[in-house]
Design a protein around this motif. Structure first.
Motif, PDB file in Angstrom:
ATOM      1  N   ASN A 204       0.832  -1.207   0.000  1.00 50.00           N
ATOM      2  CA  ASN A 204       0.000   0.000   0.000  1.00 50.00           C
ATOM      3  C   ASN A 204       0.868   1.260   0.000  1.00 50.00           C
ATOM      4  OD1 ASN A 204      -2.840  -1.027   0.493  1.00 50.00           O
ATOM      5  ND2 ASN A 204      -1.786  -1.941   2.232  1.00 50.00           N
ATOM      6  N   TYR A 205       0.411   2.270  -0.717  1.00 51.40           N
ATOM      7  CA  TYR A 205       1.006   3.604  -0.548  1.00 51.40           C
ATOM      8  C   TYR A 205      -0.008   4.660  -0.966  1.00 51.40           C
ATOM      9  CZ  TYR A 205       2.105   4.349  -5.578  1.00 51.40           C
ATOM     10  OH  TYR A 205       2.031   4.547  -6.925  1.00 51.40           O
ATOM     11  N   LEU A 206       0.345   5.921  -0.745  1.00 48.33           N
ATOM     12  CA  LEU A 206      -0.585   7.022  -0.997  1.00 48.33           C
ATOM     13  C   LEU A 206      -0.013   7.971  -2.045  1.00 48.33           C
ATOM     14  CD1 LEU A 206      -3.189   8.513   0.492  1.00 48.33           C
ATOM     15  CD2 LEU A 206      -1.394  10.107   1.169  1.00 48.33           C
ATOM     16  N   ILE A 207      -0.893   8.492  -2.897  1.00 44.32           N
ATOM     17  CA  ILE A 207      -0.484   9.591  -3.782  1.00 44.32           C
ATOM     18  C   ILE A 207      -1.276  10.835  -3.380  1.00 44.32           C
ATOM     19  CG2 ILE A 207      -0.323  10.443  -6.148  1.00 44.32           C
ATOM     20  CD1 ILE A 207      -0.300   7.487  -7.068  1.00 44.32           C
ATOM     21  N   LEU A 208      -0.549  11.861  -3.020  1.00 46.06           N
ATOM     22  CA  LEU A 208      -1.138  13.119  -2.588  1.00 46.06           C
ATOM     23  C   LEU A 208      -0.953  14.126  -3.721  1.00 46.06           C
ATOM     24  CD1 LEU A 208      -2.187  14.811  -0.101  1.00 46.06           C
ATOM     25  CD2 LEU A 208       0.215  15.216   0.439  1.00 46.06           C
ATOM     26  N   THR A 209      -2.058  14.735  -4.157  1.00 48.06           N
ATOM     27  CA  THR A 209      -1.979  15.681  -5.271  1.00 48.06           C
ATOM     28  C   THR A 209      -2.606  17.012  -4.869  1.00 48.06           C
ATOM     29  OG1 THR A 209      -2.292  13.803  -6.760  1.00 48.06           O
ATOM     30  CG2 THR A 209      -2.480  15.979  -7.740  1.00 48.06           C
ATOM     31  N   GLY A 210      -1.903  18.108  -5.086  1.00 51.79           N
ATOM     32  CA  GLY A 210      -2.457  19.424  -4.758  1.00 51.79           C
ATOM     33  C   GLY A 210      -1.466  20.512  -5.093  1.00 51.79           C
ATOM     34  N   ASN A 211      -1.786  21.742  -4.641  1.00 48.33           N
ATOM     35  CA  ASN A 211      -0.904  22.884  -4.894  1.00 48.33           C
ATOM     36  C   ASN A 211       0.123  22.986  -3.775  1.00 48.33           C
ATOM     37  OD1 ASN A 211      -3.288  23.459  -6.573  1.00 48.33           O
ATOM     38  ND2 ASN A 211      -2.158  25.342  -7.006  1.00 48.33           N
ATOM     39  N   TYR A 212       1.326  22.517  -4.060  1.00 45.83           N
ATOM     40  CA  TYR A 212       2.388  22.472  -3.046  1.00 45.83           C
ATOM     41  C   TYR A 212       2.775  23.893  -2.637  1.00 45.83           C
ATOM     42  CZ  TYR A 212       6.705  21.177  -0.690  1.00 45.83           C
ATOM     43  OH  TYR A 212       7.699  20.993   0.243  1.00 45.83           O
ATOM     44  N   GLY A 213       2.843  24.120  -1.317  1.00 46.19           N
ATOM     45  CA  GLY A 213       3.297  25.420  -0.814  1.00 46.19           C
ATOM     46  C   GLY A 213       2.208  26.474  -0.765  1.00 46.19           C
ATOM     47  N   SER A 214       1.024  26.183  -1.324  1.00 47.03           N
ATOM     48  CA  SER A 214      -0.043  27.185  -1.375  1.00 47.03           C
ATOM     49  C   SER A 214      -0.812  27.244  -0.059  1.00 47.03           C
ATOM     50  CB  SER A 214      -1.006  26.842  -2.510  1.00 47.03           C
ATOM     51  OG  SER A 214      -2.161  27.663  -2.407  1.00 47.03           O
ATOM     52  N   LYS A 215      -1.095  28.481   0.405  1.00 48.52           N
ATOM     53  CA  LYS A 215      -1.900  28.638   1.622  1.00 48.52           C
ATOM     54  C   LYS A 215      -3.360  28.921   1.286  1.00 48.52           C
ATOM     55  CE  LYS A 215       1.775  29.551   4.854  1.00 48.52           C
ATOM     56  NZ  LYS A 215       2.267  30.338   5.982  1.00 48.52           N
ATOM     57  N   ASP A 216      -3.731  28.746   0.025  1.00 45.67           N
ATOM     58  CA  ASP A 216      -5.108  28.978  -0.422  1.00 45.67           C
ATOM     59  C   ASP A 216      -5.915  27.680  -0.279  1.00 45.67           C
ATOM     60  OD1 ASP A 216      -7.448  29.592  -1.683  1.00 45.67           O
ATOM     61  OD2 ASP A 216      -6.521  30.131  -3.617  1.00 45.67           O
ATOM     62  N   PHE A 217      -6.848  27.705   0.687  1.00 49.90           N
ATOM     63  CA  PHE A 217      -7.675  26.517   0.940  1.00 49.90           C
ATOM     64  C   PHE A 217      -8.592  26.189  -0.231  1.00 49.90           C
ATOM     65  CE2 PHE A 217      -6.985  25.792   5.494  1.00 49.90           C
ATOM     66  CZ  PHE A 217      -7.354  24.458   5.605  1.00 49.90           C
ATOM     67  N   ASN A 218      -8.856  27.210  -1.051  1.00 50.15           N
ATOM     68  CA  ASN A 218      -9.833  27.044  -2.124  1.00 50.15           C
ATOM     69  C   ASN A 218      -9.189  26.407  -3.356  1.00 50.15           C
ATOM     70  OD1 ASN A 218     -12.435  27.225  -2.969  1.00 50.15           O
ATOM     71  ND2 ASN A 218     -12.334  29.387  -3.555  1.00 50.15           N
ATOM     72  N   LYS A 219      -8.414  25.366  -3.119  1.00 48.57           N
ATOM     73  CA  LYS A 219      -7.717  24.658  -4.206  1.00 48.57           C
ATOM     74  C   LYS A 219      -8.001  23.179  -4.088  1.00 48.57           C
ATOM     75  CE  LYS A 219      -4.996  28.056  -5.878  1.00 48.57           C
ATOM     76  NZ  LYS A 219      -5.207  28.599  -7.197  1.00 48.57           N
ATOM     77  N   LYS A 220      -7.804  22.503  -5.198  1.00 52.79           N
ATOM     78  CA  LYS A 220      -8.079  21.064  -5.231  1.00 52.79           C
ATOM     79  C   LYS A 220      -6.981  20.270  -4.508  1.00 52.79           C
ATOM     80  CE  LYS A 220      -7.870  18.400  -9.174  1.00 52.79           C
ATOM     81  NZ  LYS A 220      -8.283  18.032 -10.539  1.00 52.79           N
ATOM     82  N   ILE A 221      -7.430  19.228  -3.790  1.00 52.94           N
ATOM     83  CA  ILE A 221      -6.461  18.300  -3.199  1.00 52.94           C
ATOM     84  C   ILE A 221      -7.034  16.895  -3.333  1.00 52.94           C
ATOM     85  CG2 ILE A 221      -7.403  18.510  -0.825  1.00 52.94           C
ATOM     86  CD1 ILE A 221      -4.382  18.405   0.111  1.00 52.94           C
ATOM     87  N   SER A 222      -6.181  15.912  -3.534  1.00 51.74           N
ATOM     88  CA  SER A 222      -6.706  14.551  -3.577  1.00 51.74           C
ATOM     89  C   SER A 222      -5.761  13.580  -2.895  1.00 51.74           C
ATOM     90  CB  SER A 222      -7.019  14.116  -5.012  1.00 51.74           C
ATOM     91  OG  SER A 222      -5.841  13.867  -5.718  1.00 51.74           O
ATOM     92  N   TYR A 223      -6.378  12.525  -2.340  1.00 50.50           N
ATOM     93  CA  TYR A 223      -5.656  11.493  -1.609  1.00 50.50           C
ATOM     94  C   TYR A 223      -5.993  10.170  -2.285  1.00 50.50           C
ATOM     95  CZ  TYR A 223      -6.406  15.211   1.882  1.00 50.50           C
ATOM     96  OH  TYR A 223      -6.499  16.414   2.532  1.00 50.50           O
ATOM     97  N   GLU A 224      -5.011   9.561  -2.898  1.00 54.01           N
ATOM     98  CA  GLU A 224      -5.273   8.299  -3.608  1.00 54.01           C
ATOM     99  C   GLU A 224      -4.530   7.150  -2.937  1.00 54.01           C
ATOM    100  OE1 GLU A 224      -4.661   6.206  -8.007  1.00 54.01           O
ATOM    101  OE2 GLU A 224      -4.067   8.287  -7.734  1.00 54.01           O
ATOM    102  N   MET A 225      -5.287   6.136  -2.499  1.00 53.09           N
ATOM    103  CA  MET A 225      -4.669   4.962  -1.895  1.00 53.09           C
ATOM    104  C   MET A 225      -4.402   3.943  -2.982  1.00 53.09           C
ATOM    105  SD  MET A 225      -6.734   3.940   1.482  1.00 53.09           S
ATOM    106  CE  MET A 225      -6.651   5.026   2.890  1.00 53.09           C
ATOM    107  N   VAL A 226      -3.185   3.453  -3.052  1.00 49.35           N
ATOM    108  CA  VAL A 226      -2.821   2.489  -4.081  1.00 49.35           C
ATOM    109  C   VAL A 226      -2.537   1.137  -3.414  1.00 49.35           C
ATOM    110  CG1 VAL A 226      -1.244   2.005  -5.992  1.00 49.35           C
ATOM    111  CG2 VAL A 226      -1.778   4.379  -5.390  1.00 49.35           C
ATOM    112  N   CYS A 227      -3.111   0.064  -3.982  1.00 45.92           N
ATOM    113  CA  CYS A 227      -2.915  -1.295  -3.460  1.00 45.92           C
ATOM    114  C   CYS A 227      -2.325  -2.145  -4.582  1.00 45.92           C
ATOM    115  CB  CYS A 227      -4.245  -1.925  -3.037  1.00 45.92           C
ATOM    116  SG  CYS A 227      -5.200  -0.904  -1.927  1.00 45.92           S
TER     117      CYS A 227
END
Ligand SMILES: [Mn+2]
Length: 277
Positions: A204-227
């Motif tokens: 198992n591992y995770l892929i985290l996708t989003g705006n790195y370093g951004s303090k703007d909450f109004n941005k997309k983020i996703s958490y993908e679990m891979v098996c």
């Protein structure tokens, strides 16, 4: 920005290779590791070498801490002394020194969220908090401690240690457990209710996708679990010297933790009726 987050490799080289190959096949910018590269499996040195080569950030797990420290063997049982000696023999001194000096924690902002990476808990590398816990204990995962980088409560905590991936939202905050690359288990076991063990015994591992370093909450983020399935038999072939081979094989092939008595005791400590599991 895509970040792959791996944890709890525990000397399982086949599982680690499958994960790194999968990461390579996707457009991933960085790999972070949440610790416990060593202990349990036979390929601890090889896994440390690969993690050091592949990961931009590595934090310390409880096994990285324990098996590289000076342990007073006179206070340990005979079995534990054997276990300590075998695990210590699996890595060289330079690697032990590297593990000893790993940081406890890593933090960054992504899509507005303060994301804190921990091995297990802000207080200690071996404190257990998981989906079986009550809200108060889970809330403790977000709190700062003398070990954390900032003194803020985290918006997202990403951790390993428990070897079972899960996500949970509480108090407008997010808990993400990335699971284990090399030693996946499920503590909720019941012969009548259990499904296919291959749903557990994967890397198992995770892929985290989003705006790195951004303090703007109004941005997309996703958490993908891979098996990912991997060649468990091949890994076990290379574990002939493993002094705990039998219990290790059960963990690898059935996803059943070697010490279920300890698990049941932790259920009792948490007020969970073990007969209702
Ligand atoms: Mn751990």
């Amino acid at each position: 920005m895509k970040i792959a987050i791996i944890s709890d490799i525990h000397g399982n080289l086949e599982a680690l290779k499958v994960v790194l190959d999968d990461i390579k096949s996707r457009k991933i910018d960085k790999i972070y590791c949440l610790g416990d590269i060593i202990a349990k499996g036979s390929h601890q040195q090889e896994c440390c070498d690969l993690v050091r080569k592949s990961c931009e950030v590595v934090i310390k797990g409880n096994c990285d801490e324990y098996f590289t420290s000076d342990i007073d063997l006179t206070k340990k049982s005979e079995g534990e002394v054997k276990r300590i000696k075998w695990n210590k023999s699996k890595i060289n001194e330079e690697t032990a020194n590297y593990l000893r000096n790993l940081p406890f924690c890593h933090e960054f902002y992504m899509s507005g969220r303060l994301i804190r990476l921990l091995h297990a808990h802000p207080e200690r590398t071996d404190k257990f908090a998981g989906s079986i816990d009550k809200l108060e204990r889970l809330y403790g995962l977000f709190l700062p401690s003398e070990n954390t980088i900032s003194n803020e409560k985290a918006d997202v905590v990403i951790y390993g240690h428990i070897h079972t991936p899960y996500m949970q939202k509480i108090y407008n905050r997010m808990i993400v457990n990335v699971g284990s690359v090399g030693n996946a288990v499920d503590v909720f076991r019941n012969d009548e209710k259990d499904g296919n063990p291959l749903n557990t015994t994967v890397a198992n591992y995770l892929i985290l996708t989003g705006n790195y370093g951004s303090k703007d909450f109004n941005k997309k983020i996703s958490y993908e679990m891979v098996c990912l399935p991997y060649d468990i038999d091949k890994e076990l072939e290379g574990n002939k010297d493993n002094i705990e081979f039998d219990s290790y094989e059960i963990e690898m092939k059935q996803g059943k933790y070697r010490n279920m008595d300890k698990i049941y005791q932790s259920f009792i400590d948490r007020g969970i009726d073990k007969d209702k599991i």
